[in-house]
Design an enzyme around this catalytic site. Structure first.
Site, PDB file in Angstrom:
ATOM      1  N   ARG A  50      40.180   9.644   3.458  1.00 33.09           N
ATOM      2  CA  ARG A  50      39.139  10.876   3.003  1.00 33.09           C
ATOM      3  C   ARG A  50      39.807  11.749   2.179  1.00 33.09           C
ATOM      4  O   ARG A  50      39.215  12.420   1.712  1.00 33.09           O
ATOM      5  CB  ARG A  50      39.036  11.278   4.543  1.00 33.09           C
ATOM      6  CG  ARG A  50      37.653  12.222   4.438  1.00 33.09           C
ATOM      7  CD  ARG A  50      37.424  12.743   5.892  1.00 33.09           C
ATOM      8  NE  ARG A  50      38.060  13.750   5.999  1.00 33.09           N
ATOM      9  CZ  ARG A  50      38.824  14.021   7.302  1.00 33.09           C
ATOM     10  NH1 ARG A  50      38.656  13.033   8.238  1.00 33.09           N
ATOM     11  NH2 ARG A  50      39.710  14.880   7.346  1.00 33.09           N
ATOM     12  N   ASP A 175      26.276  21.773 -15.271  1.00 34.50           N
ATOM     13  CA  ASP A 175      25.601  20.372 -14.796  1.00 34.50           C
ATOM     14  C   ASP A 175      25.725  19.696 -16.298  1.00 34.50           C
ATOM     15  O   ASP A 175      24.762  19.776 -17.077  1.00 34.50           O
ATOM     16  CB  ASP A 175      24.430  20.473 -14.132  1.00 34.50           C
ATOM     17  CG  ASP A 175      23.897  19.007 -13.510  1.00 34.50           C
ATOM     18  OD1 ASP A 175      24.439  18.126 -14.465  1.00 34.50           O
ATOM     19  OD2 ASP A 175      23.118  18.779 -12.489  1.00 34.50           O
TER      20      ASP A 175
HETATM   21  C1  LIG Z   1      20.279  13.143 -10.591  1.00 34.96           C
HETATM   22  C2  LIG Z   1      20.710  14.479 -10.867  1.00 34.96           C
HETATM   23  C3  LIG Z   1      21.504  15.271  -9.671  1.00 34.96           C
HETATM   24  C4  LIG Z   1      21.756  14.577  -8.498  1.00 34.96           C
HETATM   25  O1  LIG Z   1      22.771  13.622  -8.552  1.00 34.96           O
HETATM   26  P1  LIG Z   1      22.961  12.314  -7.303  1.00 34.96           P
HETATM   27  O2  LIG Z   1      23.730  11.563  -7.757  1.00 34.96           O
HETATM   28  O3  LIG Z   1      21.507  11.653  -7.204  1.00 34.96           O
HETATM   29  O4  LIG Z   1      23.022  13.057  -5.946  1.00 34.96           O
HETATM   30  C5  LIG Z   1      21.985  16.545 -10.313  1.00 34.96           C
HETATM   31  N1  LIG Z   1      21.742  16.919 -11.332  1.00 34.96           N
HETATM   32  C6  LIG Z   1      21.111  16.132 -12.238  1.00 34.96           C
HETATM   33  C7  LIG Z   1      20.930  16.656 -13.796  1.00 34.96           C
HETATM   34  C8  LIG Z   1      20.619  14.752 -12.108  1.00 34.96           C
HETATM   35  O5  LIG Z   1      19.781  14.122 -13.212  1.00 34.96           O
END
Ligand SMILES: *Cc1c(COP(=O)(O)O)cnc(C)c1O
Length: 380
Positions: A50, A175
């Site tokens: 973990r 992000d």
């Molecule tokens: C898909 C996505 C997420 C979420 O990610 P998962 O791997 O589906 O949990 C977050 N931000 C963006 C820009 C995404 O395209």
């Protein structure tokens, strides 16, 4: 140690060590627990899976090098990585999010922030003045953005928003799922934390659910993020870590092809009588084009959206008529996908019901253009 180009790091996998068998790719170790040979103390690097296991450090080191980060943690999904960052905040903390953003995170955030006593505001981050007006010095802890943003592909100025966040005592989180470190390295522009849905371009084959969080500084905030992974069990599993490293080895080639095709597609679609909008930062008419030209190196990404003149009904009809473009959610895979974003986001969506989101894969560019133009054509 020479410093290698991104392509070399990806193809070889940073931190790739050969085990005693000489196998050219590392094996998968499935053990959950590890021997403690010295008087029962955890003397080896690993104790319990973990917290980590042999095979995790290779994809982590590869991504860390690409993003120019101080540390990287891989998670079982993008959402798991992103929620681990947000849950490192304290009750009463304030954070700013964009209006245009990944809807899954927005949905969770609404529920979580109420429950957690966290203050969340959404602002239009294409205008840094609006962000400057919305931060509360000493109270705002995070400014969060995603660029280009989903699904309108707005471009946000990382360097300028990092300055605004820092002056208020907040961290900037980016992000970087859509741009990937091939096109943009947010930490070099002042971001403090980078997050990814590695499910998308990093893996690139629509067969791994994974996420990543990276930091510019190994500080107390980061230690809380790492603790959240260790104790919530959000770690990426062994098989998926192996698959992710394998997928990442061709990231640079896939991104280059997707960008090239997306640009050609945007040019072919612009001005089409069946469309009212083409959203793509590579088009000179896109409001974020000049910024994208500075902030993204080597292309404008593989994502674009179109708004169909005939509205929701016509958009649905197009989805039944493409052959190569598969009607499915998600993005960043080798196969091209198309979706009506309003249907995915549900009744609270602020997206035009006629908006179709396109994830451009690595098929031949001309085939992708022909297939979409045929589906758009009223004669068919
Ligand atoms: C898909 C996505 C997420 C979420 O990610 P998962 O791997 O589906 O949990 C977050 N931000 C963006 C820009 C995404 O395209």
């Amino acid at each position: 140690m020479p410093s290698y180009a991104t392509d070399t790091i990806l193809a070889q996998g940073a931190g790739q060590e050969h085990d005693p068998t000489g196998a050219i790719v590392s094996p998968i170790h499935l053990a959950t627990t590890f021997l403690r040979p010295v008087e029962g103390d955890p003397s080896t690097e690993w104790s319990y899976s973990r917290y980590g296991y042999p095979g995790l450090e290779q994809p982590e080191a590869t991504l860390k090098t690409l993003e120019g980060a101080a540390d990287c943690r891989l998670f079982s999904s993008g959402m798991s990585a992103m929620t681990a960052v947000i849950m490192a905040l304290r009750p009463g903390d304030h954070c700013l999010f964009p209006i245009d953003m990944y809807h899954g995170l927005r949905t969770w955030l609404q529920a979580h922030s109420n429950h957690w006593g966290m203050r969340v505001d959404h602002v239009d981050m294409t205008d840094p003045d609006k962000v400057r007006a919305a931060v509360i010095p000493g109270v705002t802890r995070l400014v969060w953005l995603e660029t280009p943003s989903n699904p309108h592909w707005h471009v946000y100025d990382i360097a300028s928003l990092a300055g605004i966040a820092h002056r208020a005592g907040a961290k900037l989180v980016v992000d970087n799922t859509v741009a990937t470190p091939i096109l943009t390295q947010p930490i070099s522009l002042g971001a403090d934390i980078v997050v990814h849905s590695a499910t998308k371009y990093l893996n690139g084959h629509s067969d791994v659910l994974a996420g990543a969080a990276l930091t510019a500084a190994d500080d107390d905030f980061w230690k809380r993020v790492a603790l959240n992974r260790d104790y919530h069990g959000g770690i990426l599993n062994q098989f998926q870590a192996f698959m992710l490293l394998r997928g990442m080895r061709t990231l640079h080639l896939r991104i280059a092809r997707s960008c090239e095709s997306a640009m050609a597609l945007a040019n072919a679609l612009q001005g089409h009588p069946g469309l009212t909008e083409v959203f793509y930062p590579g088009l000179p008419t896109h409001p974020g084009h000049a910024l994208a030209s500075r902030q993204m190196a080597g292309g404008f990404g593989g994502m674009l959206s179109i708004v169909v003149a005939g509205g929701e009904g016509e958009a649905k009809r197009i989805l039944t008529r493409t052959r190569l473009w598969k009607p499915a959610t998600s993005l960043g895979g080798v196969e091209s996908l198309i979706e009506r974003r309003g249907a995915v986001e549900g009744p609270c969506s602020h997206v035009d019901p006629g908006l179709l989101r396109l994830s451009v894969g690595i098929e031949a560019t001309a085939d992708l253009i022909d297939d979409l133009l045929a589906a758009l054509s009223p004669a068919n």
